[in-house]
Write an enzyme that holds these catalytic residues in place. Structure first.
Site, short mmCIF file in Angstrom:
data_model
loop_
_atom_site.label_atom_id
_atom_site.label_comp_id
_atom_site.label_asym_id
_atom_site.label_seq_id
_atom_site.Cartn_x
_atom_site.Cartn_y
_atom_site.Cartn_z
N THR A 32 -36.06 50.53 13.82
CA THR A 32 -36.88 51.64 13.30
C THR A 32 -36.02 52.72 12.64
O THR A 32 -36.55 53.53 11.88
CB THR A 32 -37.70 52.29 14.43
OG1 THR A 32 -36.81 52.59 15.50
CG2 THR A 32 -38.80 51.38 14.93
N LEU A 40 -23.55 46.79 21.92
CA LEU A 40 -23.51 48.00 22.76
C LEU A 40 -22.82 49.14 22.01
O LEU A 40 -22.52 50.18 22.58
CB LEU A 40 -22.79 47.68 24.08
CG LEU A 40 -23.46 46.54 24.87
CD1 LEU A 40 -22.60 46.15 26.07
CD2 LEU A 40 -24.86 46.95 25.33
N SER A 41 -22.59 48.91 20.73
CA SER A 41 -22.14 49.97 19.83
C SER A 41 -20.73 50.47 20.10
O SER A 41 -20.49 51.68 20.13
CB SER A 41 -23.15 51.12 19.89
OG SER A 41 -23.17 51.73 18.64
N SER A 42 -19.80 49.55 20.23
CA SER A 42 -18.39 49.95 20.35
C SER A 42 -17.92 50.61 19.06
O SER A 42 -17.04 51.47 19.09
CB SER A 42 -17.51 48.74 20.66
OG SER A 42 -17.46 47.85 19.56
N GLY A 77 -18.75 44.04 19.76
CA GLY A 77 -19.60 43.02 19.17
C GLY A 77 -20.68 42.52 20.10
O GLY A 77 -21.24 41.45 19.90
N GLU A 87 -36.57 49.61 18.13
CA GLU A 87 -35.54 48.76 17.51
C GLU A 87 -35.89 48.48 16.05
O GLU A 87 -37.04 48.22 15.73
CB GLU A 87 -35.45 47.45 18.30
CG GLU A 87 -34.07 46.87 18.32
CD GLU A 87 -33.10 47.77 19.09
OE1 GLU A 87 -32.31 48.46 18.42
OE2 GLU A 87 -33.14 47.78 20.33
N GLU A 96 -19.11 54.53 8.59
CA GLU A 96 -19.44 53.11 8.79
C GLU A 96 -20.16 52.53 7.57
O GLU A 96 -19.87 51.41 7.15
CB GLU A 96 -20.27 52.92 10.07
CG GLU A 96 -20.49 51.45 10.39
CD GLU A 96 -20.69 51.14 11.88
OE1 GLU A 96 -20.38 51.99 12.73
OE2 GLU A 96 -21.16 50.03 12.17
N ASP A 154 -26.90 54.75 16.51
CA ASP A 154 -25.74 54.52 17.38
C ASP A 154 -24.82 55.73 17.46
O ASP A 154 -24.37 56.12 18.53
CB ASP A 154 -24.95 53.30 16.89
CG ASP A 154 -25.76 52.02 16.97
OD1 ASP A 154 -26.84 52.04 17.59
OD2 ASP A 154 -25.31 51.00 16.41
P1 ADP Z 1 -20.71 46.75 18.22
O1 ADP Z 1 -20.70 48.10 17.61
O2 ADP Z 1 -22.05 46.30 18.62
O3 ADP Z 1 -19.73 46.60 19.34
P2 ADP Z 1 -19.65 46.06 15.65
O4 ADP Z 1 -19.44 44.77 14.97
O5 ADP Z 1 -20.49 47.08 14.99
O6 ADP Z 1 -20.21 45.71 17.10
O7 ADP Z 1 -18.24 46.74 15.94
C1 ADP Z 1 -17.22 46.03 16.58
C2 ADP Z 1 -15.90 46.26 15.85
O8 ADP Z 1 -15.49 47.63 16.05
C3 ADP Z 1 -14.75 45.43 16.38
O9 ADP Z 1 -14.70 44.17 15.78
C4 ADP Z 1 -13.55 46.28 15.99
O10 ADP Z 1 -13.23 46.12 14.63
C5 ADP Z 1 -14.08 47.70 16.15
N1 ADP Z 1 -13.75 48.27 17.45
C6 ADP Z 1 -14.61 48.75 18.37
N2 ADP Z 1 -13.96 49.27 19.44
C7 ADP Z 1 -12.64 49.13 19.18
C8 ADP Z 1 -11.44 49.50 19.87
N3 ADP Z 1 -11.46 50.11 21.05
N4 ADP Z 1 -10.26 49.19 19.29
C9 ADP Z 1 -10.21 48.58 18.09
N5 ADP Z 1 -11.30 48.24 17.39
C10 ADP Z 1 -12.49 48.49 17.92
MG MG Z 2 -21.64 48.63 15.77
#
Ligand code: ADP
Ligand code: MG
Length: 398
Positions: free
Chosen positions: A40, A139-141, A136, A38, A174, A186
């Site tokens: 790193t 978990l890297s959405s 958020g 982490e 990003e 990620d």
């Molecule tokens: P993490 O990557 O840990 O989940 P981040 O802050 O890096 O947190 O990213 C979250 C952001 O990515 C959300 O606030 C949104 O703007 C965007 N996001 C992620 N997945 C989606 C989705 N399926 N639809 C719309 N926006 C998304």
């Molecule tokens: Mg993220």
């Protein structure tokens, strides 16, 4: 029909409803947890993520008029029914927010921008996203959204990008378009992980190794615990830690902290005595890189239980030296280890988000209950627990 295929069908049906035409296909990219390694990845170091069964699906079709239309059904109830129309030749990271521009659209739009910046012949597209990756939650959405977009466009425009290039483009989107100074972990996890494995990545040269991680076969479970908190401190603190690491590397006359071997740590710390605030950062990065090597050695030797104490030691280092934990993450680790977990640590950037817990299958339920009860006793919002089954990286579904 598998659950994934059913979801892909629903995503394609939603695409038809939104855009009035068939999608050309449906692509998936997963969220991830990081097993070890982490903070790193911006020190040219080692990381070891695994992909989650949670994915972002992208239904997509190409367009010939240079228009990019983006729609998200929202992830996790967080963002709902968002639609954005853009022109790809007007995408510009410095542009002020346009009318109807929603922050989330910067992630997929940034991917198109980054591809064009790289000189790739990508055109317009209609995209609809449907995600089960909590947003958020560490978990890297965001990487799942970027990589699903990148893979869809790679296929639609026959770009022939290999997975590591795809990950780099997503990271560039990003960093430079969205404005988040994240490392390469990620996006590489989303693009390159494989089912039943954890991915060893050397972030200096992007060397990859798929390390078998058959938790079920070993009678083990890896739990992910989403603490449901995100402390505001997080964003500035990330930049601060990163700057501290870079300052230390400069003072040591090396390219990155990755170049300090464990045996050289005492000497490096002594040489940094005059540089404020960096010694604990260096100690974390150097010992954390070593923990990654130790985890690989345990897994290669068929001793997966032996990684437990390494995970817990990694947490202590992030809490005490790198100071990126928070009370909720510490509580997961304390409650889980007290209830008999083999090891536990925060995963992701910190200041909230998620933790992982390695546990014997037979103890999984009791450990989960212990964590939930500890949160209730402390007056925290109930955490969300699920199993982190090592799953597939990005792929086309239909
Ligand atoms: P993490 O990557 O840990 O989940 P981040 O802050 O890096 O947190 O990213 C979250 C952001 O990515 C959300 O606030 C949104 O703007 C965007 N996001 C992620 N997945 C989606 C989705 N399926 N639809 C719309 N926006 C998304
Ligand atoms: Mg993220």
């Amino acid at each position: 029909m598998t659950e994934t295929q059913q979801r892909a069908r629903r995503t394609a049906a939603a695409f038809r409803e939104i855009y009035g035409a068939e999608p050309a296909g449906v692509w998936a990219a997963p969220g991830r947890v990081n097993l070890i390694g982490e903070h790193t990845d911006y020190n040219d170091g080692f990381v070891m993520p695994l992909a989650l069964p949670h994915t972002t699906l992208a239904a997509a079709a190409p367009r010939t008029d240079g228009v990019l239309r983006l729609h998200s059904g929202g992830a996790d109830g967080g963002v709902v029914d968002l639609r954005v129309d853009l022109r790809i030749d007007e995408l510009c990271p410095a542009a002020p927010p346009q009318a109807g521009w929603a922050g989330w659209a910067a992630y997929p739009a940034g991917v198109v921008w980054a591809m064009r910046e790289a000189g790739l012949p990508v055109g317009g597209a209609d995209l609809h996203f449907d995600s089960t990756v909590p947003t958020g939650a560490g978990l890297s959405s965001s990487a799942a959204l970027e990589v699903a977009t990148a893979l869809a466009l790679d296929d639609l425009y026959a770009l022939g990008l290999d997975r590591r290039r795809l990950a780099r483009i997503a990271q560039h989107a990003e960093n430079a378009f969205v404005g988040v100074p994240c490392g390469i972990m990620d996006q590489t996890a989303a693009a390159c992980c494989t089912e039943g494995h954890t991915l060893f990545l050397d972030t200096r040269d992007l060397t990859l190794r798929q390390v078998p991680f058959d938790l079920a076969g070993e009678g083990l479970r890896l739990l992910a615990v989403d603490t449901r908190v995100k402390h505001a401190l997080g964003d500035g603190a990330y930049a601060e830690r990163r700057a501290g690491c870079e300052r230390a590397a400069r003072a040591l006359g090396i390219r990155a902290l990755r170049d300090v071997a464990p045996a050289q740590l005492p000497d490096a710390l002594a040489r940094l005595a005059g540089v404020p605030d960096v010694q604990p950062l260096v100690r974390h990065v150097v010992t954390e890189n070593h923990r990654v090597a130790e985890v690989i050695a345990c897994l290669d030797a068929g001793r997966p239980r032996a990684i437990g104490p390494l995970l817990t030691a990694g947490h202590a280092s992030l809490r005490d030296d790198f100071t990126v934990s928070c009370p909720e993450l510490d509580l997961v680790v304390e409650a889980a280890t007290a209830a008999g977990a083999l090891g536990a640590r925060m995963t992701g950037g910190g200041f909230g988000g998620s933790a992982i817990v390695l546990v014997e299958e037979a103890d999984a339920a009791a450990v989960g209950t212990a964590v939930t009860e500890a949160f209730a006793a402390a007056g925290h919002t109930a955490p969300r627990l699920f199993e982190a089954v090592p799953s597939a990286g990005a792929h086309r579904i239909t």
